[in-house]
Structures are given as structure tokens and as C-alpha cells.
Design a protein around this motif. Structure first.
Motif, PDB file in Angstrom:
ATOM      1  N   LEU A 251      33.973  60.916 -17.468  1.00  0.00           N
ATOM      2  CA  LEU A 251      34.093  59.462 -17.414  1.00  0.00           C
ATOM      3  C   LEU A 251      32.717  58.814 -17.300  1.00  0.00           C
ATOM      4  N   ALA A 252      31.865  59.388 -16.483  1.00  0.00           N
ATOM      5  CA  ALA A 252      30.515  58.822 -16.298  1.00  0.00           C
ATOM      6  C   ALA A 252      29.733  58.848 -17.607  1.00  0.00           C
ATOM      7  N   ARG A 253      29.869  59.919 -18.386  1.00  0.00           N
ATOM      8  CA  ARG A 253      29.144  60.003 -19.658  1.00  0.00           C
ATOM      9  C   ARG A 253      29.716  59.036 -20.691  1.00  0.00           C
ATOM     10  N   VAL A 254      31.031  58.866 -20.685  1.00  0.00           N
ATOM     11  CA  VAL A 254      31.648  57.941 -21.636  1.00  0.00           C
ATOM     12  C   VAL A 254      31.200  56.509 -21.353  1.00  0.00           C
ATOM     13  N   GLU A 255      31.102  56.159 -20.092  1.00  0.00           N
ATOM     14  CA  GLU A 255      30.698  54.799 -19.723  1.00  0.00           C
ATOM     15  C   GLU A 255      29.321  54.452 -20.264  1.00  0.00           C
ATOM     16  N   ARG A 256      28.463  55.473 -20.444  1.00  0.00           N
ATOM     17  CA  ARG A 256      27.095  55.225 -20.916  1.00  0.00           C
ATOM     18  C   ARG A 256      26.982  55.240 -22.441  1.00  0.00           C
ATOM     19  N   ALA A 257      28.068  55.539 -23.142  1.00  0.00           N
ATOM     20  CA  ALA A 257      28.023  55.619 -24.605  1.00  0.00           C
ATOM     21  C   ALA A 257      27.850  54.228 -25.219  1.00  0.00           C
TER      22      ALA A 257
ATOM     23  N   VAL B 108      30.538  50.787 -25.644  1.00  0.00           N
ATOM     24  CA  VAL B 108      31.601  50.824 -24.645  1.00  0.00           C
ATOM     25  C   VAL B 108      31.530  49.578 -23.772  1.00  0.00           C
ATOM     26  N   LYS B 109      32.600  48.811 -23.766  1.00  0.00           N
ATOM     27  CA  LYS B 109      32.673  47.662 -22.874  1.00  0.00           C
ATOM     28  C   LYS B 109      33.082  48.115 -21.468  1.00  0.00           C
ATOM     29  N   SER B 110      34.093  48.975 -21.417  1.00  0.00           N
ATOM     30  CA  SER B 110      34.533  49.520 -20.140  1.00  0.00           C
ATOM     31  C   SER B 110      35.277  50.826 -20.394  1.00  0.00           C
ATOM     32  N   ALA B 111      35.290  51.667 -19.378  1.00  0.00           N
ATOM     33  CA  ALA B 111      36.038  52.927 -19.456  1.00  0.00           C
ATOM     34  C   ALA B 111      36.624  53.205 -18.083  1.00  0.00           C
ATOM     35  N   GLU B 112      37.809  53.724 -18.052  1.00  0.00           N
ATOM     36  CA  GLU B 112      38.449  54.046 -16.768  1.00  0.00           C
ATOM     37  C   GLU B 112      39.270  55.317 -16.907  1.00  0.00           C
ATOM     38  N   GLY B 113      39.332  56.058 -15.836  1.00  0.00           N
ATOM     39  CA  GLY B 113      40.109  57.291 -15.824  1.00  0.00           C
ATOM     40  C   GLY B 113      41.561  57.010 -15.505  1.00  0.00           C
ATOM     41  N   ALA B 114      42.449  57.663 -16.221  1.00  0.00           N
ATOM     42  CA  ALA B 114      43.892  57.488 -16.015  1.00  0.00           C
ATOM     43  C   ALA B 114      44.524  58.836 -15.689  1.00  0.00           C
ATOM     44  N   VAL B 115      45.564  58.764 -14.872  1.00  0.00           N
ATOM     45  CA  VAL B 115      46.345  59.953 -14.523  1.00  0.00           C
ATOM     46  C   VAL B 115      47.791  59.691 -14.932  1.00  0.00           C
TER      47      VAL B 115
ATOM     48  N   VAL C 207      32.424  45.892 -32.060  1.00  0.00           N
ATOM     49  CA  VAL C 207      32.415  47.344 -32.295  1.00  0.00           C
ATOM     50  C   VAL C 207      33.820  47.775 -32.730  1.00  0.00           C
ATOM     51  N   SER C 208      33.916  48.423 -33.873  1.00  0.00           N
ATOM     52  CA  SER C 208      35.227  48.874 -34.365  1.00  0.00           C
ATOM     53  C   SER C 208      35.673  50.114 -33.596  1.00  0.00           C
ATOM     54  N   ASP C 209      36.956  50.353 -33.636  1.00  0.00           N
ATOM     55  CA  ASP C 209      37.502  51.523 -32.938  1.00  0.00           C
ATOM     56  C   ASP C 209      36.932  52.822 -33.494  1.00  0.00           C
ATOM     57  N   SER C 210      36.780  52.888 -34.814  1.00  0.00           N
ATOM     58  CA  SER C 210      36.271  54.123 -35.418  1.00  0.00           C
ATOM     59  C   SER C 210      34.818  54.360 -35.019  1.00  0.00           C
ATOM     60  N   ALA C 211      34.013  53.270 -34.952  1.00  0.00           N
ATOM     61  CA  ALA C 211      32.614  53.419 -34.534  1.00  0.00           C
ATOM     62  C   ALA C 211      32.543  53.822 -33.065  1.00  0.00           C
ATOM     63  N   LEU C 212      33.405  53.225 -32.250  1.00  0.00           N
ATOM     64  CA  LEU C 212      33.438  53.560 -30.823  1.00  0.00           C
ATOM     65  C   LEU C 212      33.834  55.027 -30.634  1.00  0.00           C
ATOM     66  N   LYS C 213      34.815  55.473 -31.386  1.00  0.00           N
ATOM     67  CA  LYS C 213      35.242  56.876 -31.291  1.00  0.00           C
ATOM     68  C   LYS C 213      34.080  57.808 -31.615  1.00  0.00           C
ATOM     69  N   LYS C 214      33.321  57.478 -32.645  1.00  0.00           N
ATOM     70  CA  LYS C 214      32.172  58.314 -33.041  1.00  0.00           C
ATOM     71  C   LYS C 214      31.122  58.353 -31.937  1.00  0.00           C
ATOM     72  N   ASN C 215      30.847  57.189 -31.327  1.00  0.00           N
ATOM     73  CA  ASN C 215      29.849  57.126 -30.260  1.00  0.00           C
ATOM     74  C   ASN C 215      30.302  57.899 -29.020  1.00  0.00           C
ATOM     75  N   VAL C 216      31.559  57.749 -28.661  1.00  0.00           N
ATOM     76  CA  VAL C 216      32.088  58.438 -27.476  1.00  0.00           C
ATOM     77  C   VAL C 216      32.083  59.943 -27.698  1.00  0.00           C
TER      78      VAL C 216
END
Length: 856
Positions: free
Chosen positions: A85-91, A94-101, A227-236
Motif C-alpha cells: 500500500l505504501a508503494r502504491v501511494e507513491r506511484a 495516484v490521487k489516493s489509495a487505501e487497503g481493503a479487507v 489520469v486514465s485508468d489504463s495509465a494509472l494501472k501501468k504506473n501502479v
């Protein structure tokens, strides 16, 4: 005669006989309504799920590659570390990222130990409350959970189970049980199709659902502006290394839709199949209607031919009437189909799957399909009567009151019918001699189609003999009235054959499925008596959780308890063939609880160290023998070389093709947290203490309502109930075809009464009472219905017996004919005949004698 005159004549005839057309129109209406209703219903469900998946999916979702949509067989969902999660937040982007269970391997019960989950197969979902949930839900009461003793539930579950703020819920997970009080209720912004949803705070969800802190089942990522979803996916994806899966919102929704879509397709095509059967039955009704109308209008047709109408114009006149009937029935049928879809949605909602009429989806293709299907089928069915009308010569029509039977055509028809029936019978016989079920299934299908068409074609030939036999048994006691009813049924064998065939189709399917269902239950029961040595069989929803398994093992009056786990592996044979197989990992007492014959070796040896068994078919296919070594790669575990110690016979119903290893072997090569839950368990009572053991086992798992302890009697009843529920659902769908067939009997009788108006007047004039007249028509109807029932039930039992021979290749080797059902359906057909005759008999009884005699 001009085309305009033909159209006017067709319109005049259509409206002149609108009463006679009504029942045929109803048949078209019902069939079209069923097709359109099915399409609207399934399209609405697709819309409901599409909206739900779109609302619940984040811009990009990161999840463990090993995660499966149906949940984990270990009871603990696959997870990823908080460091991801910490690494994804820095990609970038990314506007925001949160962990889900999230976990679907849970059971939630109230203070009375009642399961809060859906009864329709929808999952119970437990997780943590996140910002992403605000896309699909609003908190309408209370607040989100803030600690380990707080829980929030969805409003649909709260309403269904009468939950309120402050009520205590107990959640049963693989890691243990925990309790929490309701502090909030959240409502879906979109339709929830029936899942029960509970939310906890993040720390509680991690500890109680995953079993470890600092881990998540997925990461929800929101994209920055532009930022498009496909571009975000590539960055993440670039920011993370490891076994992760990256999906855009569309990809997540599509994957979820695919899982649901497979189930929806089964429903859709099954219902359309039954609609097709109803259309087939409706064809006979329409053929009969137009055949009788053409016969009654023979003089009129002759006059049209005499004044210059060509055969083509007469033909076209009848087809135009059929077109009007098809358009009329189909248009109303499309509207009725929408109403049927709404009714189905209400029924599903009552059963627990909530579907909102706000999502009602009527695609442009639905009415087009309904209209085309209804019109084409109606015109097609009317073609043969229309062609027959065009062949009537002017002089013959003016001379005769009806169309003379074509003896040559009748002989050709009988010959074709006998050839088809004989060929179908040979195909069914060939199916019974097949060595493999797949090969036999093809012959079975050919045999069913050929014998069905053959019986339909040869129906008029059979009508003479069968009706006489039925009449000799049932009608002779009614004296002269009974003899007249018999002669009326025999007067036009083609019409009687077509009317009986409509009923025959539905009842043939009922009889076939009854034989197959009864044989399956009888075979499974027989195999249970022969193979199962255990006194008790224990099953749970989504497997048996560890606490339930431990409680069962501690129950008193029990000599042993067997654990059974299903372990995924990749096998490599000595010949180098690779196969994905699920091994049965069990404690050695399983060999006593489920007796399996071996073709080589001893089954007890398969539970030895680094040993296994294989099924006889697998051994034969891969040229394996006892003593060979198999390379076994355990999923998410280590690889082992296991020696084949036994080859089990696949001539069985239970565990056909199963490969056994000792549970100790599975524990040796799989980490403890990767061991699947017990799929089922068996137990053996101490000698003479079966009743006490039964009560003790039930008491030990009473706290989990999803665990079911069954003795052999219970298990047999469960098998019977499951087959019975499936058959009842199929019978319900077949009822549409039977209703259309009943309309056919009504229509045939109504038109034959009109056809015999003068004859009825003469009979009344020479002393036949109204009561006797009505009885005659009712008896005629009963004979026609029993004729169709006799053919249908006989044909269906033949199909069912053939199908059972194929099931015998899969271990279901007991043929059982459900005589109570067969006899009940046959007797019920007589009542169907009585019901169908009510209106025609009533109308015949009300005829004015003098007017009837004066009828030309």
C-alpha cells in the motif's frame, strides 16, 4: 381476384372467426411472453449486476495473483502486505489509495443463532469500511464501526431479519468466532441482488478475517485528475514487484460479470428452451385451428375458386389470416412478457434475491425477437392447411361439406412416421450399447428427436388403435353416449393425432425426467448402502471451519472422526504428462468410512508415507501401475514424489476418479496456513450408541447453523429433496407447454362442435338430452387427452430408461420407474380432458335445436 380483394376476404374471415382464433392467439401470446419475459428478466439482472460492479470497483484494484473470485479454500482470504500500500501511494497518477479487507468465507448469526446470510446462494461478505464503499453505499443510521465490538450491516439484511441498532451479531470465520453490536446501518445506492454485508473497523477485519494484522485483501486506487485508468494501472504495476494482479475498473467489473454471466446464461437458455417447447406445442394448435377452419369453409373456398381465384390467392388468403393472428398474439405477448419479467422479479425478491423494477431493461432486440418469432412460427404452422386449401377443386368444394381425406398422403405420412420412429428406436438402442456416456449421449439426442417427430407424424395411424383400446376400457360403461364419443374421436384421426401430440410432448418430457430423477436417487441410495460405512456425514457451507472440526472430534460416543480435505495439485506422470488434479487428503479411517474397491494394490497402503492412489480410468489413460512414482506439485506448497500404492475402481458413484493421500502427507508439503478447510467429515459411533453419538455430534456444532450432521437416512432424504426440487422447477416450466396443449384440446373441441352443428341439432331432435350431449363431448375430450398422455408417458419412459443406461456408465446403475408419478399424471390427464371440455360442452348444450338443424 385482386390482391386487395384477397386482403379484404382475409380480414373478413379473421374477424368472422375471431372467437375460434382466440385460443390460438393465446398460445402464440404465451409462447412469445415466455421468450420476451426471459430476455427482459435476464437483461434486467445483467443491468443490476453491471451497476453494482461499476459502483463497487475502484479506478484500479490491486490484489494477490492467487486470489479467486469464489473465495479461498483455506477459509482465510489471500492477502498482501501493508508495505505494498505504501508503494502504491507513491506511484505517479495516484490521487489516493487505501487497503481493503473482504472475505466471503464467513457466517453471521444473530442472538438466536439464526443465519443472517441469504438463502438463495448469494454470499455473506464481511470487510472493513472504506472510502471506496461510499461509491455504492450511504450510512443511513448510526456510524461506521470504530472498534472491535462494533459492526455495521446493510439495510436490506437489517430489514429482512428485523435487526436494529444495538443488536449483537456473532461472526464465525476460519480464525474463530467474535461478537459485535450493530452501531450503523448502510443502504445501497444501487440494487443489492441479495448479498448480506457486514463491516468492521480495519484492525478488527484484519485480525479476525485474515488472521494477521498489517495485511489487506486488496488495494483500491483512485486516479488523479486527468489520469486514465489504463495509465494509472501501468504506473501502479511499475511501482510493485511480486505476485500481484492489477485491474482497471472496467476489467474488475468484466471479471465479476463473467462469473455471474455463466450462471445467468444457464438460466436464460434453460428458460428459452422451455419456451421453444411451448412454441412447438403451439404449432400443433395452430395447424389444427386452420385445418378445421379450412374444412368448415370448403364451400366458401370453392366459390372463390369458381369465380376466378387462383390456388395461390386462396393459399395467400389463409396465410394472411395466420399473419394477422401472429401479429395480434405477438404484440400482446411482448407486453405480457414485460409483465411476466416483473412478476419473476417479484418472486425472486420474495425468495431473497432483490431486484428493483427501476432497473427494468427492455432492449430493442427483445420485442423484435418476440414479434419475428411469433409471426414466423404462426405463418409456418398455417402453411400446410393453407396449401391444402389451395388444392381444393371448385367442383369438389361446391359438392362436399368437407375436404375428403387424401388416402395417398395418409399412407405416405404413415410410412414416413414409421421410418422415423423405427430409426429413433434404433438410435435409442444404440445409445444403450455405448461404451462411453459422451458417445451414448449423441445417440440419445438423435433417438429422442427422431422418435418424437415419428410419433407426431404417425399419430393419426396410432389414434385409431389407441383410442379404440381406451374407449373399450373407459367408454363402454356409458352406453350409446360413450360409443358416440369414441366415433367422434375417431372421425378425423389426423386431428385427434395432432391434438394428442401437443399434450404428448410435455408429458413425454415429464415422464423422462421422472424416470431419470428417480433412478438417480435410487442409484445413489443403493451406492450409499453399499459404499458408505460411516454412521454420520457432516457437511458445512463453504467447508467446515477449524473450530467446528475440533468440536466434532471431541464429541462423546464416537469411535472415530475422519477429516477430508481437497488439495489442488499439478501431477506429472512417469510418461511426462501433466495434469491439474484435486487430491483427497484424509485421515486413514476414510478407507473404512467410504469403501472403495481396488483393481490393484491395497487402499490402506495409499495412506502410507509418501504414497497415493489413482483411479482406474486415470491409470489406464496414463499407463500407470502400482509402484510407479508420481511427481506432485502442491499448490502454494512444495513438490513431492509419491508412490502409487493402489488403483481404485471407477465403477462407483461416490468419489469416482478420486486420488487419495494421507492428511499427514498434505501437512508435510503444505504450510499450515495453506491447508484447505475440511470439505466434509465422517464419523463412526461406538457400538450400540448411534443415537447418543448423533445427538452429541449435533450438539457439538449447534453454534454454527451452516454445519449439518446427517445420518444415512438424513443424507438419503437430502439427495431425494435436491433431485425433487430440481424436478419441480422443471415441471413448473413444462407447465407452460402443457397449458398450451390444453388450449389445443379446448380449441379442437370448440371447432368440432361448430363443425357438427347440424349433426348435434339432429341428435337433440331425436331425443339426446343436453346432459347426454355434454357428457359425450366431455368423454371425447377425455379420450383425446388420455391418448396424448399414453403416447407421451410411454415415449418418455423409453427415453428415461435409455438415459439411465448412460448414467449407469457413471455409476448410477439402478433403473427405477416412478409408477405413482406416472399413474398420477395419467389420471390427471383425464381431469385435464374434463376441464378442457367444459366450455365447448356448455356451448353445445345451449344450441337452439331448430337453428342447428337449419345450419348448412
Amino acid at each position: 381476384m385482386s390482391a386487395n380483394t384477397v386482403m379484404k376476404t382475409s380480414l373478413r374471415n379473421f374477424f368472422a372467426h375471431k372467437g375460434r382464433m382466440a385460443l390460438s392467439a393465446v398460445a402464440v401470446l404465451l409462447s412469445v411472453a415466455f421468450v420476451c419475459g426471459t430476455l427482459v428478466f435476464t437483461d434486467t439482472m445483467d443491468t443490476t449486476f453491471d451497476k453494482l460492479f461499476a459502483a463497487t470497483s475502484s479506478d484500479v484494484t490491486v490484489s494477490p495473483k492467487a486470489a479467486k473470485s469464489e473465495g479461498s479454500d483455506t477459509g482465510r482470504p489471500e492477502s498482501l502486505p501493508a508495505s505494498a500500500l505504501a508503494r502504491v501511494e507513491r506511484a505517479d497518477g495516484v490521487k489516493s489509495a487505501e487497503g481493503a479487507v473482504s472475505s466471503m468465507n464467513v457466517t453471521v448469526v444473530d442472538a438466536d443463532n439464526k443465519n443472517m446470510g441469504s438463502e438463495n446462494g448469494a454470499p455473506t461478505i464481511a470487510g472493513n469500511w472504506t472510502h471506496n464503499d461510499l461509491r455504492s453505499m450511504d450510512i443511513t443510521s448510526g456510524h461506521a464501526p470504530r472498534g472491535p465490538t462494533e459492526v455495521m450491516v446493510d439495510s436490506d439484511t437489517a430489514k429482512k431479519h428485523h435487526l436494529k441498532m444495538g443488536d449483537e451479531l456473532r461472526t464465525i470465520a476460519a480464525t474463530g468466532d467474535f461478537r459485535a453490536k450493530i452501531v450503523g446501518i448502510a443502504s445501497f445506492k444501487v440494487t443489492n441482488p441479495g448479498a448480506a454485508v457486514v463491516y468492521f473497523d480495519t484492525a478488527t477485519a484484519q485480525r479476525e478475517l485474515i488472521g494477521r494484522s498489517g495485511r489487506f485483501t486488496q488495494i483500491n486506487v483512485a486516479a488523479a485528475t486527468g489520469v486514465s485508468d489504463s495509465a494509472l494501472k501501468k504506473n501502479v504495476a511499475a511501482s510493485l514487484d511480486g505476485p500481484y494482479k492489477f485491474q482497471t475498473q472496467k476489467e474488475t467489473a468484466d471479471a465479476n460479470r463473467k462469473d455471474v454471466g455463466e450462471f445467468m446464461d444457464v438460466i436464460k437458455y434453460a428458460m428459452l428452451g422451455f419456451a421453444g417447447i411451448a412454441f412447438l406445442v403451439g404449432i400443433f394448435l395452430i395447424i389444427n385451428t386452420f385445418s378445421m377452419l379450412v374444412a368448415q369453409r370448403t364451400r366458401e373456398i370453392g366459390l372463390m375458386r369458381a369465380i376466378g381465384s387462383s390456388r395461390k390467392q386462396v393459399n395467400r388468403s389463409v396465410l394472411v389470416e395466420a399473419l394477422l393472428l401472429g401479429v395480434f398474439g405477438s404484440v400482446i405477448g411482448v407486453g405480457a412478457g414485460v409483465g411476466l419479467a416483473v412478476g419473476l422479479m417479484k418472486m425472486m425478491s420474495a425468495a431473497g434475491m432483490d431486484l428493483s423494477t427501476d432497473d427494468l431493461t427492455v432492449q430493442w432486440t427483445t420485442p423484435v425477437v418476440g414479434l419475428l418469432l411469433g409471426i414466423v412460427v404462426t405463418v409456418f404452422a398455417a402453411y400446410v392447411p393453407a396449401r391444402r386449401a389451395g388444392k381444393v377443386s371448385p367442383m369438389a368444394a361446391l359438392r362436399d361439406a368437407g375436404t375428403p381425406a387424401d388416402v395417398k398422403a395418409g399412407l405416405v405420412r404413415a410410412l414416413i412416421g414409421l421410418v422415423l420412429t423405427g430409426g429413433g428406436g434404433f438410435a435409442l438402442y444404440t445409445a444403450t450399447q455405448a461404451a462411453e456416456a459422451s458417445e451414448g449421449s449423441l445417440w440419445l439426442g438423435v433417438g429422442i428427436v427422431a422418435t418424437l417427430i415419428g410419433f407426431v407424424v404417425v399419430g393419426p395411424l396410432l389414434a385409431g388403435g389407441v383410442v379404440r383400446v381406451i374407449s373399450a376400457v373407459l367408454l363402454r360403461m356409458f352406453g350409446s353416449v360413450g360409443r358416440m364419443a369414441e366415433r367422434n374421436a375417431l372421425r378425423n384421426p389426423r386431428r385427434t393425432g395432432a391434438t394428442g401430440a401437443a399434450l404428448m410432448i410435455g408429458l413425454a418430457l415429464v415422464a423422462c425426467l421422472s424416470v431419470v430423477g428417480s433412478s438417480m436417487v435410487a442409484s445413489a441410495t443403493s451406492e450409499l448402502d453399499k459404499s458408505v460405512g460411516a454412521d454420520f456425514i457432516i457437511e458445512g457451507q463453504n467447508g467446515l471451519k477449524p473450530q467446528a472440526a475440533e468440536a466434532l472430534k471431541k464429541a462423546p460416543y464416537v469411535s472415530h472422526v475422519t477429516e477430508v480435505k481437497y488439495v489442488r495439485t499439478k501431477l506429472t506422470t512417469p510418461g511426462g504428462t501433466k495434469e491439474d488434479e484435486e487430491l483427497v487428503a484424509a485421515t486413514p479411517t476414510y478407507a473404512q468410512d467410504l469403501r472403495r474397491e481396488t483393481t490393484a494394490g491395497e487402499l490402506s497402503a495409499a495412506y502410507g508415507k509418501n504414497a497415493m492412489s489413482v483411479g482406474s480410468e486415470f491409470a489406464e489413460k496414463n499407463h500407470l501401475k502400482v509402484g510407479d512414482t508420481m511427481n506432485v506439485a502442491f499448490e502454494r506448497g512444495r513438490t513431492a514424489d509419491l508412490k502409487i500404492a493402489a488403483i481404485t475402481s471407477d465403477d462407483t458413484t461416490f468419489d469416482k476418479g478420486a486420488m487419495y493421500i494421507n492428511l499427514t502427507t498434505a501437512r508435510q508439503y503444505l504450510p499450515a496456513d495453506r491447508l484447505p478447510l475440511n470439505g466434509m467429515m465422517f464419523a463412526k459411533a461406538d457400538a450400540g450408541k448411534a443415537d447418543r453419538a448423533y445427538k452429541a455430534l449435533k450438539s457439538s456444532v449447534a453454534s454454527d447453523p451452516t454445519v449439518h450432521v446427517k445420518d444415512q437416512t438424513d443424507y438419503k432424504q437430502t439427495l431425494k429433496d435436491q433431485i425433487g426440487q430440481l424436478l419441480n422447477m422443471i415441471y413448473g416450466l413444462l407447465a407452460l407447454a402443457i397449458i398450451v396443449a390444453v388450449l389445443g384440446v379446448v380449441n379442437t373441441l370448440a371447432l368440432s362442435v361448430v363443425e357438427r352443428t347440424r349433426e348435434i341439432g339432429l341428435m337433440r331432435a331425436i331425443g339426446l338430452s343436453r346432459r347426454q350431449l355434454r357428457r359425450m363431448i366431455r368423454l371425447e375430450s377425455v379420450v383425446i387427452a388420455l391418448f396424448g398422455a399414453l403416447l407421451g408417458l410411454g415415449l418418455g419412459m423409453g427415453w428415461g430408461a435409455t438415459a439411465q443406461k448412460l448414467l449407469a456408465l457413471e455409476g448410477l446403475d439402478v433403473l427405477e420407474i416412478p409408477w405413482p408419478t406416472i399413474i398420477g399424471v395419467f389420471i390427471g390427464s383425464a381431469f385435464v380432458g374434463l376441464f378442457a371440455a367444459l366450455i365447448p360442452a356448455f356451448r353445445a348444450g345451449r344450441m337452439n335445436v331448430l337453428n342447428a338443424i337449419a345450419t348448412e
